[in-house]
Design an enzyme around this catalytic site. Structure first.
Site, PDB file in Angstrom:
ATOM      1  N   THR A  57       0.799  -1.229   0.000  1.00 36.39           N
ATOM      2  CA  THR A  57       0.000   0.000   0.000  1.00 36.39           C
ATOM      3  C   THR A  57       0.830   1.277   0.000  1.00 36.39           C
ATOM      4  O   THR A  57       0.274   2.374   0.007  1.00 36.39           O
ATOM      5  CB  THR A  57      -0.944   0.012   1.214  1.00 36.39           C
ATOM      6  OG1 THR A  57      -0.174  -0.137   2.416  1.00 36.39           O
ATOM      7  CG2 THR A  57      -1.933  -1.147   1.117  1.00 36.39           C
ATOM      8  N   THR A 126       6.876  -9.735  18.900  1.00 35.49           N
ATOM      9  CA  THR A 126       7.988  -9.011  18.255  1.00 35.49           C
ATOM     10  C   THR A 126       7.512  -7.625  17.794  1.00 35.49           C
ATOM     11  O   THR A 126       7.554  -7.314  16.607  1.00 35.49           O
ATOM     12  CB  THR A 126       8.530  -9.804  17.054  1.00 35.49           C
ATOM     13  OG1 THR A 126       7.479  -9.993  16.086  1.00 35.49           O
ATOM     14  CG2 THR A 126       9.066 -11.151  17.488  1.00 35.49           C
ATOM     15  N   ILE A 196      20.844   2.086   8.600  1.00 34.50           N
ATOM     16  CA  ILE A 196      21.050   2.157   7.155  1.00 34.50           C
ATOM     17  C   ILE A 196      20.161   3.271   6.631  1.00 34.50           C
ATOM     18  O   ILE A 196      18.942   3.260   6.863  1.00 34.50           O
ATOM     19  CB  ILE A 196      20.710   0.810   6.485  1.00 34.50           C
ATOM     20  CG1 ILE A 196      21.649  -0.286   7.004  1.00 34.50           C
ATOM     21  CG2 ILE A 196      20.800   0.914   4.964  1.00 34.50           C
ATOM     22  CD1 ILE A 196      21.385  -1.657   6.438  1.00 34.50           C
ATOM     23  N   ASP A 205       8.104  -8.079   8.886  1.00 37.46           N
ATOM     24  CA  ASP A 205       7.594  -9.426   8.639  1.00 37.46           C
ATOM     25  C   ASP A 205       8.736 -10.427   8.526  1.00 37.46           C
ATOM     26  O   ASP A 205       8.653 -11.544   9.043  1.00 37.46           O
ATOM     27  CB  ASP A 205       6.769  -9.441   7.348  1.00 37.46           C
ATOM     28  CG  ASP A 205       5.685  -8.377   7.342  1.00 37.46           C
ATOM     29  OD1 ASP A 205       5.078  -8.157   8.407  1.00 37.46           O
ATOM     30  OD2 ASP A 205       5.452  -7.768   6.288  1.00 37.46           O
TER      31      ASP A 205
END
Length: 280
Positions: A57, A126, A196, A205
């Site tokens: 999206t 997580t 980074i 994910d």
């Protein structure tokens, strides 16, 4: 007479994962980001796609379908009717993901559903920093706050908690916590992660999948599992950056599609360069 399918579906030695996440035709987010890495680590993975979109999206537009509750129940009932509903792990990121960078991606009333219904039945959580704050009602502004947020989440049910990314004073930290017994203090650690300068999709994910895969292989060493997961992720992100640069693209100009297939060796056999530091 057709032999029963059950006779062909034998449990794997490593584990069988039911992964309920989003799916995109193009790009690597949700199940596209999680299934392949777990397969590389030796798991049988059965995906249920909570949505099927043309792309994620973050693009100007997307098309596709959303799986509704009845359709999900139909799939589960079909598995159960054939004695196929035997999984060692359920992987879901409560799709859609709660939020990130101070922004909720879901209606605010869903947060209480996650907090009251999902967290108590999870064995490992997580969340990113923002999600951990939403689930605990506790602002994380220091390392100690991160540890305390883990303690609050332990009290709600999960024995393993990994807050995957905490921004503190210009540093990016992963803070992990493993409460092996309910009456004991958890073992906690941090990993300092180099930043980074780019924005990637699907990394949360992927991180969750890697943490599941490695923590199952090292059930008593969450810190080692986190080292392996983070090392795989960092190598993959660096490869993605280098690939975009070599093609003449500015990595900071837009979100980057991760180079998952090209990073198979980094997923199977990560070179651990970032070490966990245990809290005393």
């Amino acid at each position: 007479m057709v032999p029963p399918i059950l006779s062909l579906a034998l449990p794997s030695e490593t584990g069988r994962v039911l992964s309920i996440q989003s799916h995109t035709v193009q790009g690597y987010v949700g199940n596209k980001s999680a299934v392949f890495p777990l397969q590389l680590l030796g798991y049988d993975v059965d995906p249920i796609n909570s949505v099927q979109f043309s792309n994620h999206t973050g693009y100007p537009t997307f098309k596709g379908q959303v799986l509704n509750g009845q359709q999900l129940c139909d799939l589960i009932e079909g598995l159960e009717a054939n004695n196929l509903l035997y999984y060692t792990h359920l992987l879901t990121v409560c799709d859609p993901v709660m939020g990130d960078d101070g922004k909720l991606y879901v209606p605010s009333e869903l947060v209480s559903v996650y907090r009251e219904k999902v967290v108590p039945v999870a064995s490992m959580l997580t969340p990113n920093q923002f999600e951990a704050e939403q689930l605990t009602g506790f602002r994380i502004g220091s390392e100690r706050d991160g540890q305390e947020a883990c303690n609050i989440l332990h009290a709600a049910g999960p024995s393993k908690v990994v807050i995957t990314s905490i921004n503190i004073e210009g540093n990016l930290l992963l803070i992990g916590s493993h409460q092996k017994e309910k009456d004991q203090s958890p073992e906690q650690f941090k990993i300092v992660i180099p930043k980074i300068p780019a924005y990637f999709t699907g990394t949360g994910d992927l991180t969750t999948a890697l943490l599941l895969g490695w923590s199952n292989k090292y059930p008593d060493n969450l810190d080692k599992a986190a080292e392996l997961a983070v090392s795989s992720l960092q190598a993959l992100l660096q490869r993605t950056m280098n690939d975009y640069r070599s093609a003449g693209h500015d990595p900071q100009s837009s979100s980057l599609e991760i180079r998952l297939i090209q990073s198979q060796d980094d997923i199977r056999n990560p070179q651990v360069k970032l070490r966990a530091e245990k809290y005393k």
